[in-house]
Structure formats: structure tokens, C-alpha cells
Design a protein around this motif. Structure first.
Motif, mmCIF file in Angstrom:
data_model
loop_
_atom_site.group_PDB
_atom_site.id
_atom_site.type_symbol
_atom_site.label_atom_id
_atom_site.label_comp_id
_atom_site.label_asym_id
_atom_site.label_seq_id
_atom_site.Cartn_x
_atom_site.Cartn_y
_atom_site.Cartn_z
ATOM 1 N N SER B 24 0.830 -1.207 0.000
ATOM 2 C CA SER B 24 0.000 0.000 0.000
ATOM 3 C C SER B 24 0.861 1.252 0.000
ATOM 4 C CB SER B 24 -0.907 0.017 1.239
ATOM 5 O OG SER B 24 -1.787 -1.079 1.205
ATOM 6 N N VAL B 25 0.567 2.137 -0.903
ATOM 7 C CA VAL B 25 1.273 3.422 -0.983
ATOM 8 C C VAL B 25 0.250 4.527 -0.748
ATOM 9 C CG1 VAL B 25 2.625 4.951 -2.464
ATOM 10 C CG2 VAL B 25 2.868 2.466 -2.670
ATOM 11 N N PRO B 26 0.489 5.375 0.267
ATOM 12 C CA PRO B 26 -0.492 6.453 0.511
ATOM 13 C C PRO B 26 -0.621 7.355 -0.710
ATOM 14 C CG PRO B 26 1.107 6.309 2.292
ATOM 15 C CD PRO B 26 1.612 5.425 1.197
ATOM 16 N N PHE B 27 -1.810 7.911 -0.863
ATOM 17 C CA PHE B 27 -2.012 8.851 -1.965
ATOM 18 C C PHE B 27 -1.089 10.046 -1.787
ATOM 19 C CE2 PHE B 27 -6.553 7.133 -2.118
ATOM 20 C CZ PHE B 27 -6.228 6.220 -3.104
ATOM 21 N N GLN B 440 -11.367 17.982 -8.088
ATOM 22 C CA GLN B 440 -10.894 18.736 -6.916
ATOM 23 C C GLN B 440 -11.941 18.731 -5.811
ATOM 24 O OE1 GLN B 440 -9.263 22.587 -7.922
ATOM 25 N NE2 GLN B 440 -7.693 21.692 -9.241
ATOM 26 N N ARG B 441 -12.862 17.808 -5.867
ATOM 27 C CA ARG B 441 -13.826 17.669 -4.776
ATOM 28 C C ARG B 441 -13.169 16.850 -3.670
ATOM 29 N NH1 ARG B 441 -19.054 18.744 -5.586
ATOM 30 N NH2 ARG B 441 -19.627 17.330 -3.916
ATOM 31 N N CYS B 442 -12.842 17.504 -2.595
ATOM 32 C CA CYS B 442 -12.119 16.807 -1.522
ATOM 33 C C CYS B 442 -13.108 16.244 -0.514
ATOM 34 C CB CYS B 442 -11.142 17.754 -0.855
ATOM 35 S SG CYS B 442 -9.964 18.436 -2.019
ATOM 36 N N ALA B 443 -13.911 15.325 -0.956
ATOM 37 C CA ALA B 443 -14.902 14.759 -0.041
ATOM 38 C C ALA B 443 -14.734 13.256 -0.005
ATOM 39 C CB ALA B 443 -16.309 15.119 -0.514
ATOM 40 N N GLY B 444 -14.521 12.711 1.177
ATOM 41 C CA GLY B 444 -14.491 11.261 1.331
ATOM 42 C C GLY B 444 -13.135 10.643 1.050
ATOM 43 N N ASN B 445 -12.942 9.491 1.689
ATOM 44 C CA ASN B 445 -11.715 8.727 1.478
ATOM 45 C C ASN B 445 -11.926 7.728 0.344
ATOM 46 O OD1 ASN B 445 -10.589 10.080 3.691
ATOM 47 N ND2 ASN B 445 -11.509 8.596 5.106
ATOM 48 N N SER B 446 -10.833 7.089 -0.021
ATOM 49 C CA SER B 446 -10.977 6.111 -1.119
ATOM 50 C C SER B 446 -9.876 5.070 -1.032
ATOM 51 C CB SER B 446 -10.933 6.825 -2.472
ATOM 52 O OG SER B 446 -9.662 7.404 -2.677
ATOM 53 N N LEU B 447 -10.038 4.062 -1.821
ATOM 54 C CA LEU B 447 -9.025 3.008 -1.959
ATOM 55 C C LEU B 447 -8.894 2.677 -3.435
ATOM 56 C CD1 LEU B 447 -7.211 0.689 -0.795
ATOM 57 C CD2 LEU B 447 -9.259 -0.737 -0.872
ATOM 58 N N GLU B 448 -7.644 2.560 -3.897
ATOM 59 C CA GLU B 448 -7.431 2.131 -5.282
ATOM 60 C C GLU B 448 -6.621 0.851 -5.280
ATOM 61 O OE1 GLU B 448 -7.720 6.592 -7.221
ATOM 62 O OE2 GLU B 448 -5.765 5.583 -7.205
ATOM 63 N N PRO B 522 -5.472 -0.464 4.484
ATOM 64 C CA PRO B 522 -5.689 0.933 4.864
ATOM 65 C C PRO B 522 -6.296 1.743 3.729
ATOM 66 C CG PRO B 522 -3.349 0.478 4.564
ATOM 67 C CD PRO B 522 -4.057 -0.838 4.485
ATOM 68 N N GLY B 523 -7.189 2.649 4.086
ATOM 69 C CA GLY B 523 -7.794 3.530 3.085
ATOM 70 C C GLY B 523 -6.805 4.585 2.643
ATOM 71 N N ASN B 524 -7.230 5.376 1.669
ATOM 72 C CA ASN B 524 -6.396 6.439 1.104
ATOM 73 C C ASN B 524 -5.040 5.936 0.636
ATOM 74 O OD1 ASN B 524 -8.342 8.415 1.337
ATOM 75 N ND2 ASN B 524 -7.745 8.940 3.424
ATOM 76 N N THR B 525 -5.060 4.743 0.048
ATOM 77 C CA THR B 525 -3.825 4.185 -0.497
ATOM 78 C C THR B 525 -4.073 3.627 -1.877
ATOM 79 O OG1 THR B 525 -4.262 1.968 0.404
ATOM 80 C CG2 THR B 525 -2.958 3.473 1.773
ATOM 81 N N LEU B 526 -2.993 3.579 -2.643
ATOM 82 C CA LEU B 526 -2.993 2.793 -3.875
ATOM 83 C C LEU B 526 -2.317 1.486 -3.500
ATOM 84 C CD1 LEU B 526 -3.114 2.151 -6.893
ATOM 85 C CD2 LEU B 526 -1.033 3.500 -7.188
ATOM 86 N N THR B 527 -3.088 0.426 -3.466
ATOM 87 C CA THR B 527 -2.585 -0.858 -3.005
ATOM 88 C C THR B 527 -2.469 -1.829 -4.162
ATOM 89 O OG1 THR B 527 -3.532 -0.542 -0.808
ATOM 90 C CG2 THR B 527 -3.051 -2.801 -1.462
ATOM 91 N N THR B 528 -1.283 -2.373 -4.311
ATOM 92 C CA THR B 528 -1.067 -3.390 -5.335
ATOM 93 C C THR B 528 -1.142 -4.763 -4.680
ATOM 94 O OG1 THR B 528 0.364 -1.876 -6.547
ATOM 95 C CG2 THR B 528 0.507 -4.214 -7.125
#
Lengths: 276, 533
Positions: B24-27, B440-448, B522-528
Motif C-alpha cells: 500500500s502506498v499512501p495517496f 478537486q472535490r475533496c470529499a471522502g476517502n478512497s481506496l485504489e 488501509p484507506g487512502n492508499t494505492l494498493t497493489t
């Protein structure tokens, strides 16, 4: 009678009312009471009916072999029956007066109009014809201005009949139904004319704007208005989901049924009164 | 039924469980200011139909595709063209793009996939009146060559492992009406028209023709009969009914699964719109959002030319459809949800643009054609692109959010281009500059998530399915090669997770049916997530 338009109208209603009073007061035992079936009973005109069928059928056949459209062939046959029915209406006028003759014409015409919509419904839902082809018997009459004119005519006659004595719950419901139906056709006509204007401005006057949605049904004003968007109103089965052909089928089913019920109720009341 | 090379059968009831590792790499820290809108960045790429103006068919425009072509970890974007040339934009991950020009023209569909399993992504393009080509990127140039064993000129395409051999196969569809108009009855002499499946072999492709005719604008792989195996759905233009084939043990079985469909199917997207764990199928068509007389007058002449009257038993309606699986049948809910009308619509796709856990719908639209719309100023039906925000699967409302441009949109996709955890939107319009709409809508967390199958012929795991739980919602996404209209998808999948900071109960169903479970990420990460066996 003086010359002003309003005075003519008032005089007409007075005339109607006098006829009604006369019928109630003085016709018992002299004239056969009018019943609902009298409106459709052409037995006394059987010679004209047979002649009409022969002549109308011949004209229809000539139209057929000359490859005129199907609606012209059908119109020929129907036109052949008009003399017989006109004679029938005159007879009713002579025996029962203006009010009854007016009622007769409306019931007969609306019934035929209802059959037109029934035929459209069958063509679309049973025979599976496409929309543009499912236009009833006299398909050329399936035009926005014809519907508009027709519904205003029905409304005006209905008002005349109610003032003249067609007064029972079915009649009032029919009047309300007719007002709503006419309002929808007025809206449709307004949109139709506006769209034609826009098309003409775009240099496309030959394109028809026939068939746009009205108040009700799928894509109608109620279904697509910003005021109702995303509310349950947009999902009411039939009310905001039916296609235009179905919407107007049900409008006319309601109108025909209510008119017949109103007529039957009033004629029964009158006949009871006249035999007491 | 055609003879089969299809995998044709359900996933084994006891699917093997395979292990994984995850990284996981944080955004990245958000360099751009937070706001409430998307911000438009125009690119130099300009898709044009014909030098003297755009006529019908050419006006259908060209595709785009997203994928990490240069292997730097950032999603690059390739934009097709008709009269102009195709351009690849290499992304540095910070909204800076370096163009790589090509001489490829007359491009329709684009996808970025690893066709040969060598671990490098290739650009695949279908072309007007020519065979599909495959492009290899290397050191700032792209070299295109004909796709082996494929001879027809196709329009729509999509990729998936359809015979369970691990390799990516392709489904192509022709656009016969345009071909007949331009080349007459002799078109596609060597290959023929219709829908074809091309199975990857050791040195090329083996074709299977599913039918003889098509006007295919979109191809998707929904699980139509809910047997756990992806089926084929082809969306056709011009009153030609959409086509569907079920994967069965005896081959591809033609079916008509929907009682109501679009009439001129422009795009198809498959997405879990209601977070039920079941995909819905969204297709776009041409129906004006506003039905005021001015709009109707603009539409009427063109629609009278393009559409044929339909009978009551014809399942086709000239409006968008959203097929939802309810009571053991597909039911169209687009009209009820008020997403049936979005204009002259082309690519329509779902994606969680506000990271609230619910996928929103974005549709690009508009039409320009010198012949068809000669009566309109600029020969154009000019209408804003439309965003419909999903409110917990209950309703959709139309919002602006800076996404209501009135260019004539065609291909479109959603992808996070700058690693901020928010889906950006990329559009390749007709007669307009390509554009990126930075979220640029900074609403909510995410996971990629990126799935990886090293040393495997399908290394980016196209066809895999991922389910997660976050903020009390169960969400599902598929890894896809393409969706919408002529639009290639990136291999990274995105989940908006609202206020949640971790995601739990991750279940991955790999393309071969093997399953992996991960307790939390963890959220807010780009996880491979890498498959290790």
C-alpha cells in the motif's frame, strides 16, 4: 331576439330549457319515451341504411381499386351511413326536441371516437403495428388540430347539455373529465404550434411535430417537470409511464363510458318522471 | 449456435484459494486546492472527422484508452482520431502530460492491454475500413502492426479471457451500416461482418464468428444469467437489436435477456450501482433531457431520419436503459430513476466521483454532422454533458460540478491521473480538444487497487472481481479492458469509502476463478495486490 352574441346564447339556453320543461310536462303518452338504445337504433331508417351500405360500399370499393389510402376507403363506407343517421337525429329532434337531438349526436359521435381509439389500441397492442401506423380507422384524422378541435367541441356541447338538464353525478364527472382532457389537448396544441414555429425557423417546415407528449404519460410534463423529478409522481404506473397512444385511449374510454352512464341515468329519470 | 472454443461452464464450486502479498502506498499529498468542482484541462489533441467538415459516421468520433504504457506507475492516455492523428499522452502523475504523436488515423475503439502476456501493455485500435492494429511503445515512439489472423475492419472491441486458458481473448464487432454506405456489398471480403471472438493462441488468434451482421458500438461482459461466468453483450446502432451470448458447456448460446432495450445502443457500462453485489447494465441512447419545444424542434428532423417506427412488441426504446436484476429477471429501471434521458448520448459510465461509496453516472453527449444537422447553426446539437449523482442507490439528481461542458463528447473514461484518490474524467470529443477534468472535490476517502499476476499471460488480471466492505457498504468492482463507448479502461479499480479509514473483508476472484481473501487494507492508499501462487 336582439343581435348581440351573448343574447343569442342566452336565448338558445332559454329555448333548450323550455323544450325540457315542455317534455316533462306535456309529452307523456304522446311520444315514446327516449331511451339510451334509441340513440343507436336505426331500424326505422333501414332503407337508408341499406342504401347507405350499398353506396358507401361501392364508393369504398372504387377507392380501393383506384388505390386510395385505406382511410379513404373506410371513410366512404362510413359516409354512406351518414344520411340514415342524420334522418334519425332529425326524427329525435322532432319527437324529443333540441336537447335530445344534441345529446344523441354527442353520444353517437363520442362512441365512434372511442371506437377509433380502441382500433388504435388494437392496432398497436394486438396487431403490433408501429406507432405511426396505429392511427385508427380514419387515420388522416389522427392529427393534433383534429384532436384539439374535437375535444373543444365535446366540451362545449357537454356544457350545453348540462345546462339543459344532463345533471347527475356521472354527468358532472364527465364534465370534469372532459375539461381535463381538453386542457391536455390545448397544451398539446400549443406545444405543437410552437414546435412548428421553431421548425419553420430552422428551415424545416415540412417536418411534423405530431405526437409530442402532453401532461400525462411517459415523458409528459408531469413526468419530466423539474417540480416532480425524482419524486414518486414520476413513477406512477400509467399516469406518468404510459405511452401517448395508451394515455388517449384511456382518456376516451373514460369519456365514452361516463357519457353513456350520464345519458342512461338522466333518460331513466326523465322517463320515470314522465310516466308518473 | 457456433462451434465453441468458449470456456463455457461455471466456476468450480470449490474454487482454489490463492495467497497474495499487498503493497500500500499512501495517496500523494494534494497539491491542488480543495474545492467543489472538477477543473478542466484542455489538451492539444483535436479529433476531427473530415478536413472539410464532419459528416455522419465520421461524426461518431474516436476512442481513448488509459493504461500505464511506459511502466512508470502512472496511467497514460491515448486519444484516437479520424482525419487527424492519434496521440499518446505520457502522464508524470502530476497532471503534466508529454505527447507522443503517431500517424494512426481512422481509429474507432482503443484499449491498452497486454495482448501477448509479455508483461508490457500494448495499444490496440480498431480502424475504419482497415484491420485492427497493435501498437508497442518504446522509447518515445509507438510502432503499430496489424493484429495477426484478424482481417475484418471492426468498430467495437473488448478483451477478456473467454476460454479459461489464462490468455486474453478479444471480441470484435463490425459497423455494417457505415461499411455498406462506403464500400458496398463487397466490404470485409476476407473476414466478413458481424461479431467475432478471437481466442489467443501461441502465435496469433483463432476466430469464431458468432453472427453475420452487426452495428456494434459497444461490447461488454456482464454475467447475464448469474452463473458466475461472464457472457457477451453487444450493443447495436440503428434499430438492430442488441445481441447477447451466454457461455455454456456447448458453446456460445444466443439469447435475448431483456424485455426492454435501447434502440440505438451507443455505449454499455456494467456496474454495481446499488451496492448489492450484483451488477446492473447501463446503456445509452438518444433522448433529449429537456423536452421543451425548442429542443424538440432541433431533434425532430434528425430523429425522423435516423429512427424507424417500432411496433409494440419491439423491445427497443429510444432512451437510456439501466437493466437491474430483480425477481430473477432483468428490469429496466432507467425511466424510474430519471436517467433515461441524457441527450444525444455517447459514453456513459459509473464511477464514485465524490467518494461517498455510491457510483455516480456521467454521460457525454452532443452531435455534429454537416449533412444530418444541416438545418442547425454549426450543424450541431449543442447540449451539456450530464452528471447524475447517486444518492444511496435511491435516486439520481443532476448536478454540475464543472462537468457540464457542451462540446460534442464521444469517448470518456474515469481514472485517477494524479494519485490523489479521486477519479478524474477524460474525454475525447468530436471536433473539439481532448480534455481532462481534474477532480478537486475533496470529499471522502478512497481506496485504489491494482491486481497483479506476475509471469502470467494476463498480468493485470482483466476479468477479476473485487468485493470489499467499508462504511457499512458492500462494494464490488470488476477489472475491465474497456467499457462505455470506444473507451479503454485502466487496470486500477477505485472505491470511494466515505469516512472510513480502512477497508475490510476484501475478496478477490481472479480471472481463473481462484479466490483470495484479505482482512483489511488501509484507506487512502494505492494498493497493489500480487498473486503469489
Amino acid at each position: 331576439m336582439n343581435g348581440s352574441f351573448v343574447e343569442i346564447i342566452i336565448e338558445y339556453f332559454n329555448h333548450l330549457f323550455r323544450i325540457r320543461q315542455t317534455q316533462f310536462a306535456s309529452t307523456q303518452g304522446i311520444v315514446t319515451p327516449m331511451r339510451l338504445r334509441t340513440i343507436f337504433d336505426l331500424r326505422q331508417e333501414w332503407i337508408l341504411v341499406i342504401l347507405g351500405v350499398i353506396v358507401g360500399g361501392l364508393l369504398g370499393f372504387l377507392a380501393y381499386i383506384n388505390k386510395y389510402p385505406a382511410w379513404i376507403q373506410a371513410a366512404c363506407v362510413i359516409a354512406g351511413l351518414l344520411p340514415a343517421y342524420s334522418k334519425h337525429v332529425v326524427d329525435i329532434y322532432v319527437k324529443h326536441g333540441w336537447w335530445s337531438a344534441t345529446l344523441t349526436m354527442l353520444v353517437a359521435a363520442q362512441s365512434f371516437h372511442g371506437v377509433e381509439h380502441l382500433v388504435q389500441w388494437v392496432q398497436y397492442h394486438i396487431l403490433r403495428w408501429p406507432f405511426f401506423k396505429a392511427s385508427g380507422i380514419i387515420s388522416a384524422a389522427n392529427a393534433e388540430w383534429v384532436h384539439f378541435g374535437w375535444n373543444w367541441m365535446v366540451l362545449v356541447i357537454m356544457i350545453v347539455l348540462v345546462i339543459g338538464g344532463l345533471r347527475n353525478p356521472f354527468a358532472y364527472l364527465m364534465l370534469a373529465w372532459t375539461i381535463a382532457h381538453t386542457a391536455e389537448h390545448t397544451y398539446l396544441m400549443w406545444r405543437y404550434l410552437q414546435a412548428l414555429q421553431e421548425l419553420a425557423a430552422l428551415g424545416m417546415p415540412e417536418v411534423s411535430a405530431q405526437g409530442l407528449p402532453g401532461f400525462f404519460g411517459r415523458d409528459g410534463w408531469i413526468a419530466t417537470s423539474e417540480a416532480t423529478r425524482n419524486s414518486f409522481v414520476c413513477r406512477l404506473p400509467g399516469f406518468t409511464t404510459a405511452v401517448r397512444l395508451d394515455v388517449h385511449f384511456w382518456w376516451n374510454v373514460g369519456e365514452t363510458v361516463l357519457l353513456i352512464l350520464a345519458t342512461e341515468t338522466t333518460l331513466r329519470q326523465r322517463n320515470r318522471t314522465s310516466t308518473n | 449456435m457456433a462451434c465453441s472454443g468458449a470456456q463455457n461452464g461455471a466456476i468450480s464450486p470449490a474454487a482454489p484459494v490463492v495467497t497474495t502479498t499487498s503493497n500500500s502506498v499512501p495517496f500523494s499529498a494534494q497539491a491542488t486546492p480543495c474545492g467543489t468542482n472538477f477543473v478542466r484541462h484542455e489538451l492539444p489533441h483535436l479529433t476531427i472527422g473530415e478536413p472539410a467538415g464532419t459528416y455522419v459516421y465520421a461524426s461518431n468520433g474516436s476512442g481513448l484508452a488509459v493504461g500505464d504504457v511506459d511502466g512508470d506507475g502512472n496511467e497514460d492516455v491515448v486519444f484516437g482520431n479520424i482525419a487527424g492523428t492519434t496521440t499518446l499522452y505520457l502522464n508524470d502523475g502530476q497532471m503534466h502530460f508529454t505527447p507522443v504523436t503517431t500517424d494512426l488515423r481512422d481509429v474507432r475503439s482503443l484499449a491498452i492491454v497486454d495482448t501477448d502476456g509479455d508483461g508490457k501493455l500494448e495499444i490496440v485500435a480498431t480502424q475504419r475500413f482497415r484491420r485492427p492494429v497493435i501498437g508497442q511503445y518504446s522509447n518515445g515512439t509507438i510502432t503499430f502492426s496489424d493484429m495477426p489472423d484478424v482481417y475484418s475492419s471492426f468498430y467495437a472491441m473488448n478483451w477478456q479471457d473467454l476460454n479459461a486458458d489464462g490468455k486474453l481473448d478479444a471480441v470484435f464487432g463490425t459497423y455494417d451500416t457505415e461499411q455498406l454506405q462506403n464500400q458496398g456489398l463487397i466490404f470485409n471480403e476476407r473476414g466478413g461482418g458481424g461479431v467475432f471472438v478471437y481466442y489467443r493462441t501461441s502465435d496469433g488468434y483463432r476466430g469464431e464468428r458468432l453472427n453475420q451482421q452487426a452495428d456494434a458500438l459497444a461490447i461488454a461482459f456482464p454475467d447475464i444469467n448469474h452463473d458466475g461466468v461472464k457472457d457477451i453483450l453487444v450493443g447495436n446502432d440503428f434499430n438492430r437489436r442488441d445481441m447477447a451470448w451466454l457461455a455454456s458447456p456447448t458453446g456460445w448460446q444466443s439469447v435475448e435477456p431483456f424485455w426492454q432495450t435501447t434502440e440505438n445502443t451507443m455505449s454499455i457500462d456494467v456496474a454495481d450501482v446499488f451496492n448489492t453485489g450484483t451488477n446492473a447494465i447501463f446503456a445509452t441512447d438518444m433522448k433529449p433531457y429537456d423536452q421543451d419545444v425548442k429542443t424538440m424542434a432541433e431533434w425532430l428532423p434528425a430523429m425522423k431520419k435516423l429512427t424507424r417506427p417500432l411496433t409494440a412488441d419491439d423491445p427497443q426504446f429510444t432512451e437510456n436503459t439501466l437493466q437491474v436484476w430483480q425477481y430473477n429477471r432483468w428490469q429496466n429501471q432507467a425511466y424510474n430513476l430519471q436517467i433515461d434521458a441524457s441527450g444525444w448520448s455517447w459514453s456513459g459510465k459509473f464511477g464514485d466521483l465524490d467518494n461517498d461509496g455510491w457510483q455516480d453516472l456521467y454521460v457525454v453527449n452532443g452531435m455534429v454532422a454537416k449533412d444530418l444537422l444541416s438545418y442547425l447553426p454549426k450543424n450541431q446539437i449543442d447540449e451539456p454533458d450530464m452528471l447524475f449523482v447517486n444518492h444511496a442507490g435511491q435516486s439520481f439528481t443532476r448536478e454540475d460540478w464543472g462537468l457540464s461542458d457542451s462540446g460534442s463528447g464521444r469517448a470518456m473514461t474515469m481514472v485517477d491521473l494524479n494519485h490523489d484518490g479521486r477519479l478524474d474524467v477524460v474525454v475525447n470529443p468530436m471536433d473539439g480538444h481532448a480534455a481532462i477534468y481534474e477532480n478537486q472535490r475533496c470529499a471522502g476517502n478512497s481506496l485504489e487497487l491494482r491486481l497483479s499476476q506476475p509471469n502470467h499471460p494476463n498480468p493485470t488480471a482483466i476479468g477479476a472481481n473485487v468485493r470489499i466492505t467499508a462504511t457499512g457498504l458492500n462494494m464490488m468492482r470488476d477489472v475491465r479492458a474497456a467499457s462505455g463507448y470506444l473507451s479503454g479502461e485502466g487496470a486500477t479499480i477505485h472505491f470511494g469509502i466515505g469516512s472510513a479509514t480502512t477497508v475490510s473483508n476484501i475478496k478477490i476472484t481472479w480471472p481463473d476463478g481462484a479466490i483470495s481473501h484479505i482482512d483489511s487494507i488501509p484507506g487512502n492508499t494505492l494498493t497493489t495486490i500480487t498473486r503469489t501462487e
